[in-house]
Write a protein that holds these residues in place. Structure first.
Motif, mmCIF file in Angstrom:
data_model
loop_
_atom_site.group_PDB
_atom_site.id
_atom_site.type_symbol
_atom_site.label_atom_id
_atom_site.label_comp_id
_atom_site.label_asym_id
_atom_site.label_seq_id
_atom_site.Cartn_x
_atom_site.Cartn_y
_atom_site.Cartn_z
ATOM 1 N N GLU A 71 0.833 -1.206 0.000
ATOM 2 C CA GLU A 71 0.000 0.000 0.000
ATOM 3 C C GLU A 71 0.866 1.254 0.000
ATOM 4 N N SER A 79 3.810 -0.446 4.378
ATOM 5 C CA SER A 79 2.429 -0.781 4.701
ATOM 6 C C SER A 79 1.990 -1.884 3.745
ATOM 7 N N ILE A 80 1.674 -3.038 4.308
ATOM 8 C CA ILE A 80 1.272 -4.206 3.526
ATOM 9 C C ILE A 80 -0.239 -4.376 3.657
ATOM 10 N N GLY A 81 -0.938 -4.171 2.556
ATOM 11 C CA GLY A 81 -2.377 -4.415 2.544
ATOM 12 C C GLY A 81 -2.632 -5.908 2.470
ATOM 13 N N HIS A 82 -3.767 -6.330 2.994
ATOM 14 C CA HIS A 82 -4.089 -7.759 2.946
ATOM 15 C C HIS A 82 -5.584 -7.987 2.782
ATOM 16 N N ASP A 96 -10.047 -7.789 5.593
ATOM 17 C CA ASP A 96 -9.120 -6.947 4.847
ATOM 18 C C ASP A 96 -8.519 -5.941 5.819
ATOM 19 N N ASN A 98 -4.568 -3.747 6.780
ATOM 20 C CA ASN A 98 -3.143 -3.619 6.504
ATOM 21 C C ASN A 98 -2.308 -3.787 7.766
#
Length: 124
Positions: A71, A79-82, A96, A98
């Motif tokens: 992200e 920042s890792i979106g998931h 959902d 991050n």
């Protein structure tokens, strides 16, 4: 990722804490593909923040897929979106949000520059 019977709580759905475990497992698999795994004797990543939006319960039996995406790429953090989705129907979203990872200097405990190999892996 297979949902395990032991992941369930008294309400017969996956306990909210297990979602974090699923995300951790996916991030670790991703990090294994980064040369040096984004850490060495001097720097290492830590989780600084986690945002999870629980969209619907996961029941057993189930197979889920954890999707990760970048992200935001900062100087010292990522920042890792998931998304956690159903393996058979990816339109079914269970969760959902991050996770913010910050790289720290192991000696001082202060933020350290994001390793080049991590930045490079995020650009693929």
């Amino acid at each position: 990722m297979a949902v395990r019977w032991r992941d369930l709580d008294a309400f017969n759905h996956v306990n909210n804490s297990k979602y974090l475990s699923y995300l951790e497992e996916a991030r670790l698999h991703w990090m294994m593909g980064v040369p040096g795994q984004g850490m060495d004797d001097h720097v290492a990543p830590v989780v600084a923040a986690a945002q999870l939006n629980y969209r619907r319960p996961i029941t057993w039996p189930a197979e889920v897929v954890v999707e990760l995406f970048v992200e935001r790429l900062g100087n010292t953090s990522l920042s890792i979106g998931h998304r956690i989705v159903d393996d058979e129907d990816r339109s079914i979203v269970y969760c959902d949000g991050n996770v913010v990872m910050v790289w720290i200097d192991r000696d001082s405990g202060r933020a350290a520059e994001l390793p080049h190999k991590v930045r490079e892996a995020c650009s693929r």
